[in-house]
Write a protein that holds these residues in place. Structure first.
Motif, PDB file in Angstrom:
ATOM      1  N   UNK A  34       0.824  -1.205   0.000  1.00  0.00           N
ATOM      2  CA  UNK A  34       0.000   0.000   0.000  1.00  0.00           C
ATOM      3  C   UNK A  34       0.863   1.261   0.000  1.00  0.00           C
ATOM      4  N   UNK A  35       1.893   1.269   0.831  1.00  0.00           N
ATOM      5  CA  UNK A  35       2.791   2.420   0.872  1.00  0.00           C
ATOM      6  C   UNK A  35       3.548   2.545  -0.450  1.00  0.00           C
ATOM      7  N   UNK A  36       3.979   1.415  -0.990  1.00  0.00           N
ATOM      8  CA  UNK A  36       4.699   1.442  -2.253  1.00  0.00           C
ATOM      9  C   UNK A  36       3.870   2.030  -3.376  1.00  0.00           C
ATOM     10  N   UNK A  37       2.604   1.629  -3.456  1.00  0.00           N
ATOM     11  CA  UNK A  37       1.744   2.170  -4.512  1.00  0.00           C
ATOM     12  C   UNK A  37       1.516   3.661  -4.321  1.00  0.00           C
ATOM     13  N   UNK A  38       1.297   4.087  -3.078  1.00  0.00           N
ATOM     14  CA  UNK A  38       1.097   5.505  -2.804  1.00  0.00           C
ATOM     15  C   UNK A  38       2.317   6.320  -3.215  1.00  0.00           C
ATOM     16  N   UNK A  39       3.513   5.816  -2.901  1.00  0.00           N
ATOM     17  CA  UNK A  39       4.742   6.530  -3.267  1.00  0.00           C
ATOM     18  C   UNK A  39       4.912   6.553  -4.785  1.00  0.00           C
ATOM     19  N   UNK A  40       4.573   5.459  -5.450  1.00  0.00           N
ATOM     20  CA  UNK A  40       4.688   5.405  -6.915  1.00  0.00           C
ATOM     21  C   UNK A  40       3.749   6.397  -7.581  1.00  0.00           C
ATOM     22  N   UNK A  41       2.574   6.583  -6.994  1.00  0.00           N
ATOM     23  CA  UNK A  41       1.585   7.509  -7.560  1.00  0.00           C
ATOM     24  C   UNK A  41       1.962   8.965  -7.330  1.00  0.00           C
ATOM     25  N   UNK A  42       2.664   9.214  -6.230  1.00  0.00           N
ATOM     26  CA  UNK A  42       2.911  10.603  -5.835  1.00  0.00           C
ATOM     27  C   UNK A  42       4.352  11.061  -6.009  1.00  0.00           C
ATOM     28  N   UNK A  43       5.243  10.148  -6.403  1.00  0.00           N
ATOM     29  CA  UNK A  43       6.640  10.515  -6.573  1.00  0.00           C
ATOM     30  C   UNK A  43       7.078  10.400  -8.017  1.00  0.00           C
ATOM     31  N   UNK A  44       8.103  11.172  -8.368  1.00  0.00           N
ATOM     32  CA  UNK A  44       8.636  11.144  -9.746  1.00  0.00           C
ATOM     33  C   UNK A  44       9.817  10.183  -9.779  1.00  0.00           C
ATOM     34  N   UNK A  45       9.537   8.912 -10.081  1.00  0.00           N
ATOM     35  CA  UNK A  45      10.583   7.892 -10.102  1.00  0.00           C
ATOM     36  C   UNK A  45      10.923   7.507 -11.536  1.00  0.00           C
ATOM     37  N   UNK A  46      12.171   7.120 -11.731  1.00  0.00           N
ATOM     38  CA  UNK A  46      12.630   6.687 -13.049  1.00  0.00           C
ATOM     39  C   UNK A  46      12.413   5.188 -13.253  1.00  0.00           C
ATOM     40  N   UNK A  47      12.574   4.417 -12.177  1.00  0.00           N
ATOM     41  CA  UNK A  47      12.370   2.964 -12.217  1.00  0.00           C
ATOM     42  C   UNK A  47      11.794   2.523 -10.878  1.00  0.00           C
ATOM     43  N   UNK A  48      10.901   1.530 -10.913  1.00  0.00           N
ATOM     44  CA  UNK A  48      10.361   0.920  -9.692  1.00  0.00           C
ATOM     45  C   UNK A  48      10.819  -0.528  -9.629  1.00  0.00           C
ATOM     46  N   UNK A  49      11.459  -0.899  -8.522  1.00  0.00           N
ATOM     47  CA  UNK A  49      11.851  -2.289  -8.266  1.00  0.00           C
ATOM     48  C   UNK A  49      10.885  -2.820  -7.224  1.00  0.00           C
ATOM     49  N   UNK A  70      -2.497   5.346 -15.323  1.00  0.00           N
ATOM     50  CA  UNK A  70      -1.669   6.103 -16.246  1.00  0.00           C
ATOM     51  C   UNK A  70      -0.218   6.257 -15.853  1.00  0.00           C
ATOM     52  N   UNK A  71       0.253   5.527 -14.840  1.00  0.00           N
ATOM     53  CA  UNK A  71       1.661   5.592 -14.443  1.00  0.00           C
ATOM     54  C   UNK A  71       2.466   4.657 -15.341  1.00  0.00           C
ATOM     55  N   UNK A  72       3.384   5.224 -16.121  1.00  0.00           N
ATOM     56  CA  UNK A  72       4.138   4.431 -17.098  1.00  0.00           C
ATOM     57  C   UNK A  72       5.574   4.155 -16.657  1.00  0.00           C
ATOM     58  N   UNK A  73       5.918   4.497 -15.416  1.00  0.00           N
ATOM     59  CA  UNK A  73       7.273   4.259 -14.910  1.00  0.00           C
ATOM     60  C   UNK A  73       7.652   2.790 -15.091  1.00  0.00           C
ATOM     61  N   UNK A  74       8.843   2.511 -15.654  1.00  0.00           N
ATOM     62  CA  UNK A  74       9.262   1.112 -15.823  1.00  0.00           C
ATOM     63  C   UNK A  74       9.295   0.369 -14.487  1.00  0.00           C
ATOM     64  N   UNK A  75       8.795  -0.868 -14.492  1.00  0.00           N
ATOM     65  CA  UNK A  75       8.721  -1.682 -13.276  1.00  0.00           C
ATOM     66  C   UNK A  75       9.458  -2.998 -13.482  1.00  0.00           C
ATOM     67  N   UNK A  76      10.336  -3.313 -12.537  1.00  0.00           N
ATOM     68  CA  UNK A  76      11.006  -4.608 -12.479  1.00  0.00           C
ATOM     69  C   UNK A  76      10.447  -5.367 -11.283  1.00  0.00           C
ATOM     70  N   UNK A  77       9.789  -6.501 -11.540  1.00  0.00           N
ATOM     71  CA  UNK A  77       9.255  -7.335 -10.463  1.00  0.00           C
ATOM     72  C   UNK A  77      10.323  -8.335 -10.018  1.00  0.00           C
ATOM     73  N   UNK A  78      10.472  -8.484  -8.704  1.00  0.00           N
ATOM     74  CA  UNK A  78      11.346  -9.490  -8.110  1.00  0.00           C
ATOM     75  C   UNK A  78      10.477 -10.550  -7.445  1.00  0.00           C
TER      76      UNK A  78
END
Length: 222
Positions: A34-49, A70-78
């Protein structure tokens, strides 16, 4: 580069943060979905791991919801779940890459860099093949003035095909440059995405742009 790391294993998170920082990346960390999604929605990130198995919200659901918003930030799933079905589920949800645990830190860093470099648009900001137009800054695609709704992976696939318009693009080229696979995972992931892309860019138009070159690959030409 600014990286969002979403990982609930604190030991692993600290190790990955240190490795990413040593590779000159700025890292923010979230310990649950939940925190990760909130940060992804509200922060300007280049990549999400993003770890797949997380408390409060699972990684695949996070990716699916981010893409839907509409968030298109590249995501790498581990994930320790990295058989064919799990990889395809993650990629179909909108992830750009999928790395199975255990993994080497060097490989993770290489994949993060690859995801970022894949966004480097160079001097051109618009691509055109026939009446098909792509705006790389606005992340929009139109054909004959009609806006087409593409998922992030479809957009990346079409961008690669447009950059190689008139050329036969092999499956190996697509695996390496769109999925960052340097091996054949023996799945139909390319066929599925080509079929979806073809239905969006060709189905309602008289002229076919995306062609299958039997035994070789695909060619986009107008």
């Amino acid at each position: 580069m600014r990286v969002l790391l979403v990982e609930d294993d604190l030991d692993m998170a600290e190790s990955l943060k240190a490795s990413l920082a040593a590779d000159s990346h700025e890292v923010d960390h979230a310990g649950d979905g939940e925190l990760g999604e909130s940060m992804a929605l509200n922060g300007a990130y280049d990549v999400i791991v993003l770890d797949r198995m997380l408390p409060k919200k699972q990684g695949v659901s996070i990716v699916r919801d981010l893409r839907g918003k509409g968030v298109s930030t590249p995501v790498l799933i581990l994930s320790a779940l990295h058989d064919e079905d799990h990889r395809i589920e993650g990629l179909n949800a909108g992830a750009n890459d999928y790395l199975g645990k255990p993994f080497s830190t060097r490989e993770l860093l290489a994949r993060v860099r690859s995801l970022w470099h894949g966004r480097d648009l160079g001097p051109a900001t618009r691509l055109q093949v026939g009446d098909l137009e792509m705006d790389l800054l606005a992340r929009t695609v139109k054909r004959d003035g009609k806006k087409l709704d593409l998922q992030p992976r479809e957009f990346r696939l079409l961008e690669y095909l447009m950059r190689h318009a008139g050329q036969t693009v092999t499956r190996k080229m697509l695996l390496e440059n769109v999925w960052d696979y340097h091996f054949d995972p023996q799945t139909n992931v390319i066929d599925v995405h080509i079929s979806r892309l073809r239905s969006k860019i060709d189905r309602d138009f008289a002229q076919t742009l995306l062609h299958t070159v039997r035994g070789s690959g695909y060619r986009l030409e107008g």
